[in-house]
Scaffold this motif. Structure first.
Motif, PDB file in Angstrom:
ATOM      1  N   GLU A 146      31.665  51.035  42.347  1.00  9.17           N
ATOM      2  CA  GLU A 146      31.268  50.570  41.019  1.00  9.17           C
ATOM      3  C   GLU A 146      31.799  49.186  40.683  1.00  9.17           C
ATOM      4  N   GLN A 147      32.564  48.595  41.592  1.00  9.02           N
ATOM      5  CA  GLN A 147      33.204  47.318  41.296  1.00  9.02           C
ATOM      6  C   GLN A 147      32.529  46.178  42.053  1.00  9.02           C
ATOM      7  N   PRO A 148      32.241  45.064  41.368  1.00  8.24           N
ATOM      8  CA  PRO A 148      31.714  43.886  42.071  1.00  8.24           C
ATOM      9  C   PRO A 148      32.841  43.152  42.802  1.00  8.24           C
ATOM     10  N   PHE A 149      32.445  42.374  43.798  1.00  6.17           N
ATOM     11  CA  PHE A 149      33.454  41.578  44.487  1.00  6.17           C
ATOM     12  C   PHE A 149      33.960  40.492  43.531  1.00  6.17           C
ATOM     13  N   PRO A 150      35.274  40.264  43.484  1.00  7.53           N
ATOM     14  CA  PRO A 150      35.818  39.322  42.483  1.00  7.53           C
ATOM     15  C   PRO A 150      35.488  37.868  42.822  1.00  7.53           C
ATOM     16  N   GLN A 151      35.522  37.048  41.807  1.00  6.74           N
ATOM     17  CA  GLN A 151      35.299  35.618  41.963  1.00  6.74           C
ATOM     18  C   GLN A 151      36.634  34.895  42.039  1.00  6.74           C
ATOM     19  N   LEU A 152      36.662  33.828  42.807  1.00  5.23           N
ATOM     20  CA  LEU A 152      37.867  33.008  42.872  1.00  5.23           C
ATOM     21  C   LEU A 152      38.160  32.396  41.507  1.00  5.23           C
ATOM     22  N   MET A 153      39.430  32.358  41.147  1.00 10.10           N
ATOM     23  CA  MET A 153      39.835  31.782  39.878  1.00 10.10           C
ATOM     24  C   MET A 153      39.751  30.260  39.961  1.00 10.10           C
ATOM     25  N   VAL A 154      39.118  29.659  38.987  1.00 11.97           N
ATOM     26  CA  VAL A 154      38.985  28.196  38.941  1.00 11.97           C
ATOM     27  C   VAL A 154      40.210  27.626  38.245  1.00 11.97           C
ATOM     28  N   MET A 155      40.964  26.831  38.954  1.00  9.84           N
ATOM     29  CA  MET A 155      42.213  26.278  38.401  1.00  9.84           C
ATOM     30  C   MET A 155      41.991  24.859  37.895  1.00  9.84           C
ATOM     31  N   LEU A 160      41.662  43.140  57.905  1.00 11.75           N
ATOM     32  CA  LEU A 160      41.587  44.403  57.179  1.00 11.75           C
ATOM     33  C   LEU A 160      42.629  44.528  56.080  1.00 11.75           C
ATOM     34  N   GLN A 161      43.850  44.107  56.350  1.00 12.76           N
ATOM     35  CA  GLN A 161      44.886  44.243  55.316  1.00 12.76           C
ATOM     36  C   GLN A 161      44.551  43.400  54.092  1.00 12.76           C
ATOM     37  N   ASP A 162      43.982  42.228  54.301  1.00  8.84           N
ATOM     38  CA  ASP A 162      43.593  41.376  53.175  1.00  8.84           C
ATOM     39  C   ASP A 162      42.408  41.974  52.418  1.00  8.84           C
ATOM     40  N   LEU A 163      41.461  42.559  53.150  1.00  7.81           N
ATOM     41  CA  LEU A 163      40.315  43.179  52.491  1.00  7.81           C
ATOM     42  C   LEU A 163      40.771  44.345  51.614  1.00  7.81           C
ATOM     43  N   HIS A 164      41.688  45.148  52.124  1.00 15.04           N
ATOM     44  CA  HIS A 164      42.199  46.258  51.324  1.00 15.04           C
ATOM     45  C   HIS A 164      43.012  45.748  50.134  1.00 15.04           C
ATOM     46  N   HIS A 165      43.746  44.666  50.321  1.00 16.02           N
ATOM     47  CA  HIS A 165      44.490  44.082  49.196  1.00 16.02           C
ATOM     48  C   HIS A 165      43.542  43.777  48.042  1.00 16.02           C
ATOM     49  N   VAL A 166      42.436  43.159  48.350  1.00 16.40           N
ATOM     50  CA  VAL A 166      41.472  42.791  47.304  1.00 16.40           C
ATOM     51  C   VAL A 166      40.824  44.039  46.717  1.00 16.40           C
ATOM     52  N   SER A 167      40.374  44.963  47.557  1.00 13.44           N
ATOM     53  CA  SER A 167      39.609  46.106  47.063  1.00 13.44           C
ATOM     54  C   SER A 167      40.444  47.013  46.170  1.00 13.44           C
ATOM     55  N   TYR A 168      41.690  47.293  46.555  1.00 11.45           N
ATOM     56  CA  TYR A 168      42.506  48.180  45.733  1.00 11.45           C
ATOM     57  C   TYR A 168      42.875  47.537  44.405  1.00 11.45           C
ATOM     58  N   ARG A 169      43.095  46.251  44.417  1.00 10.51           N
ATOM     59  CA  ARG A 169      43.450  45.601  43.155  1.00 10.51           C
ATOM     60  C   ARG A 169      42.241  45.441  42.238  1.00 10.51           C
ATOM     61  N   ALA A 178      46.357  42.426  39.486  1.00 11.62           N
ATOM     62  CA  ALA A 178      46.268  41.020  39.858  1.00 11.62           C
ATOM     63  C   ALA A 178      46.038  40.866  41.357  1.00 11.62           C
ATOM     64  N   ILE A 179      45.227  39.881  41.740  1.00 11.61           N
ATOM     65  CA  ILE A 179      44.887  39.614  43.140  1.00 11.61           C
ATOM     66  C   ILE A 179      45.544  38.306  43.554  1.00 11.61           C
ATOM     67  N   ASP A 180      46.138  38.314  44.721  1.00 11.04           N
ATOM     68  CA  ASP A 180      46.695  37.080  45.277  1.00 11.04           C
ATOM     69  C   ASP A 180      45.527  36.135  45.569  1.00 11.04           C
ATOM     70  N   GLN A 181      45.490  35.011  44.886  1.00  8.34           N
ATOM     71  CA  GLN A 181      44.356  34.094  45.013  1.00  8.34           C
ATOM     72  C   GLN A 181      44.274  33.482  46.407  1.00  8.34           C
ATOM     73  N   ASN A 182      45.395  33.302  47.085  1.00  5.95           N
ATOM     74  CA  ASN A 182      45.363  32.782  48.452  1.00  5.95           C
ATOM     75  C   ASN A 182      44.688  33.776  49.391  1.00  5.95           C
ATOM     76  N   ILE A 183      44.999  35.058  49.213  1.00  4.17           N
ATOM     77  CA  ILE A 183      44.342  36.081  50.031  1.00  4.17           C
ATOM     78  C   ILE A 183      42.861  36.139  49.718  1.00  4.17           C
ATOM     79  N   LEU A 184      42.523  36.099  48.437  1.00  2.00           N
ATOM     80  CA  LEU A 184      41.117  36.153  48.044  1.00  2.00           C
ATOM     81  C   LEU A 184      40.352  34.963  48.620  1.00  2.00           C
ATOM     82  N   HIS A 185      40.959  33.786  48.622  1.00  5.34           N
ATOM     83  CA  HIS A 185      40.308  32.597  49.184  1.00  5.34           C
ATOM     84  C   HIS A 185      40.037  32.794  50.671  1.00  5.34           C
TER      85      HIS A 185
END
Length: 1070
Positions: A1061-1070, A935-944, A950-957
């Motif tokens: 109104e927001q789509p789920f974010p995509q992982l950043m391609v490095m 839950l904490q990771d899901l909220h991290h993504v949703s609020y950002r 900026a979203i922590d890419q490790n959490i998003l992964h």
């Protein structure tokens, strides 16, 4: 007096001949500052003929001021009469009753000090030097036995003064004697600074509605109004002339409002280098740089600003108008002012702005269509107060008439003049501001790396949604912002900036109503705080409540205009909030016997259930009380032994902050939780035993009283447990209380507690003994141990006990929900789903969609995270058998609990237990959400995502991995269950009282549904259709928030609508 020739008068040193003169200031603008003009060498005056202030007559000759002096020389003043304890707020903070006659003492003429003069503190009086800002009356002609009707004929004018006081020589027995004395302690040389100007009585009249402020080192310490005087100007002049002659030129210092340093907690006395001053109008900052618009509260800071480079194009420019973050302030590091700042990024710390900076500089808010202070100014302007009469003194007092009628501009030109007091200023220690970039472009490619944002989601939510003005609900049409003033924080603060409030549509009348509510609240809290250490004051509380209720009824359209307002708020509390937190028995409740702090706590909650004009009182009272209740652990503990009232007040304040979405609710809930845990352990609250009284010596009344006291402590202990779990469920932190320390039996039934059946004392005694021997006799710690033991069968217990036992299991659940990646990290796989298979039985309670049913069956057949391939050369993992067993015990306890609650539900034949059953089932599904979803990771993504941060890419992964697994499908089934439970119960005719679990569960369910629906969008390929489904589902969640409680659920509802109104974010391609 009609024979006074000037409207304003200053005494000064001429820039032309170096001699001392009297003069009438010449000002081109009504808002100009006399002291500021003089300090800058720009003050011109009309020279006055005459040997003293009272005989001064303006001429046509003009002069330029080199140095301002005080308006009166000491040889012009035969005596200074001072009035002690004349403001009701100040009397209340001293703990004394209101006087029947004025208290008079005197100061000698050598106590007078000039404007901007340093005040020497004698060697014998340097430990407790205090300030008292006051309005000062100048007597224009001698008189004796003057009547009140004729009193103003003897008043020449007014100025400001500071009754500087040595508190140790005033109050300590070893110095002052057995009876407190005033004269010696307040009569040291220069202990009566005045000025810088006199205002004629013809301008100010009777000074009936004068606002006063005292500011110490930029911090507003005193704020009052002469309407709060026990004895006004007319009464004081008449009283002081009875039997004695009021000499021409003598002064009357009219008393000081509340807020002196002596009664701060802890006391805050003046020390070497402190500055006592004032500002006038809507803005406290008056020294303004004309090139870059930076406004300072002290002239020396503006001078330093100009010397070091004051505008962006300067080669030595240092932009000073930003506030260092909390982390940099604590570490005493240089902060660049960005959010997040570079220091916090480097140190991997949360970068959070302080809520209250007390800063002495800021960028001036620009306005249009208003006169500027001077040519080339930054367009700062002041709210033109009608009949502005008095402002600017060495003691830091502001005085502004609040009448409806405007005087001619020439009569109310501002005399604002921040004035140094006591000793020289100290350097403010500003740090330079630099603008941190929002992104960094990598060399060699186009990948933009956003700066990491380490702020946890609860504080993001708090900073965005829980920072509103309590009066904003009366200034906005947005339903999301108009809930108790909580919104995005864009609305003006009525109390801090009345000028902006008027600009934003709030009338002067409404501003004064708001200020009156603030005054009432501050007086009540001051009295309640004093009563804690002076129990003898409790006898006057009923009169005080009635007086305050009358003032509230006149300040706004109350829900109870014809009755006792505070009593009405308390009745609303008992009807609406006490059923959720039954700390008080209806059968035994007497609000007149409550401690003042606890009584005001109940009124603050009850007011939130009133109309929109009641709610600002509730919010303001809540904020003042929580400041009082968190200021010190022991400050409110008086000589009495029983402090149950104090822990009740703190608990209800903590819970109310969350229920009603109060400003900074999450921060105060956490802070109060820690204080409550410590206080409860000191009171040994978790070891309540039922005392046995010999039947030969105990009467039914004594038995009932003893039982009620024991039950009250028991209910208070379990109230602490529930509030602690609420904090943990919402914020994700570890519970502070453990079930093992609850060596107390379960609470008895509400029917017996409230005596719903109206039993006699003898019948109550029998019923009490019967319940004491039933299932309730089980010790709570033992009950939780039974649920956690896989070899034990839990006993049959009532629904309330079922609910509490699930609260007791939350500590064990947190151990696995806190770190969702623990199993995968340590064992290389997730826990097996066979332990979760029985959850599918919940489908019989609430209809499931076919997709969820298929997911459940698939999850029951396979182990989550199991891999068909096994790499013999890959990384090895631990088996962690004990950890797996602990996890299995938690799952077993939930399964056992479900069987017990099902048995309890079969006996629930009425709606009495429906609130408890709803709470229990919500907590059951939330518990599984905590185990199945990060839950904490899901909220991290949703609020950002919602706030474009900026979203922590490790959490998003990790979240992307989770939502593709079967755990996500199981979490979705529980999220749907939460939504359906609330919706179905909300649609019933019989209203169920939802507690905070409804807000918390729906908030977590919303983010799970948004995240999982985002995965279905990707897999379905029909993103447009899936987005419509997501938007509709989340909008339905937002609607549920508002229907649950328009106060507490509004901010969560706003967040859900933004997320929809927001789509789920995509992982950043490095």
């Amino acid at each position: 007096m009609s024979d006074i020739a000037w409207s304003r008068l200053v005494r000064y040193i001429s820039a032309n001949d170096g001699a001392e003169h009297y003069g009438e200031p010449i000002m081109s603008s009504d808002d100009q500052d006399i002291g500021e003009l003089a300090d800058a060498g720009n003050l011109s005056v009309r020279i006055c003929d005459g040997s003293d202030a009272l005989s001064a007559t303006p001429t046509d000759r003009e002069d330029r001021v080199k140095q301002l002096l005080g308006p009166l020389a000491s040889d012009e003043v035969p005596i200074i009469r001072c009035i002690g304890l004349n403001y009701k707020t100040h009397i209340q903070e001293t703990g004394r009753p209101l006087p029947e006659c004025p208290t008079v003492f005197t100061k000698p003429a050598p106590a007078i000090a000039d404007y901007d003069e340093r005040i020497p503190i004698p060697v014998i009086a340097q430990s407790q030097c205090d300030y008292e800002g006051e309005l000062v009356i100048l007597i224009g002609k001698a008189g004796k036995d003057i009547s009140e009707d004729q009193a103003l004929d003897y008043v020449a004018g007014y100025t400001c003064g500071n009754d500087v006081s040595a508190r140790d020589w005033q109050r300590e027995t070893g110095k002052a004697g057995a009876i407190p004395q005033w004269s010696f302690s307040k009569s040291f040389d220069k202990y009566a600074p005045l000025g810088p100007a006199l205002i004629a009585q013809s301008v100010l009249g009777g000074a009936d509605k004068q606002e006063l402020q005292t500011i110490v080192n930029g911090d507003v310490r005193q704020r009052g109004n002469t309407v709060d005087l026990c004895f006004g100007v007319r009464q004081l002049v008449a009283f002081c002339s009875q039997g004695q002659t009021l000499q021409k030129g003598s002064l009357i210092m009219t008393g000081t409002p509340g807020g002196v340093g002596l009664f701060m907690k802890p006391p805050c006395f003046l020390k070497h280098g402190d500055e006592v001053k004032h500002n006038h109008g809507a803005d406290q900052s008056r020294h303004i740089c004309t090139e870059c618009g930076v406004s300072y509260a002290r002239k020396d800071l503006l001078t330093r600003h100009l010397a070091t480079g004051h505008h962006a194009n300067s080669s030595v420019a240092r932009q000073r108008c930003h506030t260092a973050c909390e982390a940099c302030r604590t570490a005493r590091k240089r902060c660049d002012g960005a959010r997040p700042c570079q220091q916090c990024i480097a140190d991997a710390k949360v970068c959070r702005s302080p809520s209250n900076t007390h800063r002495v500089s800021k960028v001036v808010r620009r306005a249009t269509g208003t006169p500027s202070l001077r040519d080339g100014d930054s367009s700062e302007y002041l709210l033109q107060s009608p009949n502005t009469a008095l402002s600017g003194s060495a003691n830091g007092i502001q005085a502004v008439d609040t009448d409806e009628t405007f005087a001619p501009p020439s009569l109310y030109a501002s005399l604002t003049s921040p004035t140094s007091m006591i000793f020289p200023d100290q350097d403010a220690g500003f740090v330079p501001e630099a603008s941190a970039p929002d992104s960094i472009l990598e060399d060699g490619n186009d990948v933009v790396m956003q700066l990491l944002d380490f702020e946890p989601w609860p504080w993001l939510h708090e900073n965005i949604y829980l920072q509103g003005d309590p009066f904003a609900a009366q200034t906005t049409e947005d339903p999301g912002l108009a809930q108790n003033g909580n919104g995005t924080g864009t609305e003006c603060d009525v109390l801090q900036d009345p000028a902006a409030a008027v600009q934003d549509g709030l009338t002067n009348h409404r501003v004064r109503e708001a200020q009156e509510v603030v005054a009432v609240v501050d007086e009540l809290v001051s009295y309640a705080a004093a009563a804690s250490s002076h129990p003898e004051m409790l006898g006057s509380r009923s009169i005080r409540w009635a007086t305050a209720s009358s003032r509230l009824a006149h300040s706004a359209e109350s829900t109870h205009p014809t009755e006792h307002a505070l009593r009405g708020f308390t009745n609303l509390y008992m009807a609406s909030f006490n059923p959720l937190w039954p700390l008080f028995s209806i059968d035994d409740f007497d609000q007149d016997e409550l401690h003042p702090v606890l009584y005001l706590t109940l009124t603050s909650i009850g007011a939130m259930y009133g109309c929109s004009s009641d709610q600002p009182y509730g919010t303001l009272m809540h904020e003042r009380l929580r400041r009082l209740l968190t200021a010190g652990l022991f400050d409110l503990e008086g000589p009495e032994e029983d402090l149950t009232w104090l822990i009740q007040a703190r608990l209800l304040t903590q819970v109310a902050a969350l229920y009603f979405g109060q400003r900074r609710a999450f921060s105060y809930a956490q802070h109060l939780g820690a204080i409550l845990a410590a206080q409860a352990r000191r009171m040994d609250l978790f070891r309540v035993s039922s005392p046995v009284m010999p039947k030969s010596t105990s009467t039914p009344q004594m038995q009932r009283a003893t039982w009620m006291k024991t039950e009250s402590r028991r209910r208070l202990a379990f109230g602490l447990l529930r509030a602690d779990v609420f904090n943990s469920l919402l914020l994700g932190n570890r519970p502070l209380l453990t079930p093992e320390e609850f060596e107390i039996t379960l609470p008895r039934s509400d029917t017996l507690w409230h005596n719903h059946d109206h039993l006699s004392l003898d019948q109550l005694s029998v019923a009490q003994r019967f319940e004491d021997q039933g299932p309730s006799r089980l010790v709570f710690a033992d009950l939780v141990r039974i649920f956690l033991d896989r070899e034990e069968t839990p006993p049959e217990i009532p629904a309330v006990a079922c609910e509490l036992s699930l609260f007791g299991l939350q500590g064990a659940i947190w151990s696995f929900s806190n770190n969702s990646s623990m199993f995968r990290r340590m064992t290389g796989k997730l826990p097996k789903v066979r332990d979760l298979r029985w959850i599918a039985s919940a489908r019989s309670d609430i209809a499931r969609t076919s997709s969820i049913e298929n997911a459940m069956e698939k999850a029951s057949a396979n182990a989550l995270g199991a891999s068909e391939d096994f790499d013999l050369l890959g990384r090895t993992h631990r088996r962690m058998g004990d950890l797996a067993n602990d996890y299995d015990r938690v799952l077993h306890s939930l399964e056992a609990w479900r069987r017990v609650i099902d048995n309890a539900r079969t006996s629930a034949s009425s709606n009495i237990s429906r609130d408890t059953l709803m709470s229990s089932m919500l907590l059951f599904h939330i518990s599984h959400l905590r185990l199945c979803a990060p839950l904490q990771d899901l909220h991290h993504v949703s609020y950002r995502v919602s706030e474009q941060r900026a979203i922590d890419q490790n959490i998003l992964h990790g979240v992307c991995q989770w939502r593709r697994g079967e755990e996500a499908e199981i979490a979705t089934s529980h999220a749907h269950s939460i939504w359906l439970l609330i919706r179905q119960e909300e649609q019933r005719q019989a209203s169920t009282r939802f507690n905070f679990l409804a807000f918390c569960g729906l908030h977590h369910a919303t983010v799970v549904l948004w995240t999982v629906q985002g995965a279905s969008i990707e897999s379905s390929g029909n993103s447009r259709h899936a987005k419509q489904d997501t938007t509709g589902l989340l909008a339905a969640c937002a609607d549920l928030f508002n229907s649950l409680n328009a106060l507490g659920g509004a901010t969560f509802g706003i967040a859900a609508r933004k997320l929809a109104e927001q789509p789920f974010p995509q992982l950043m391609v490095m």
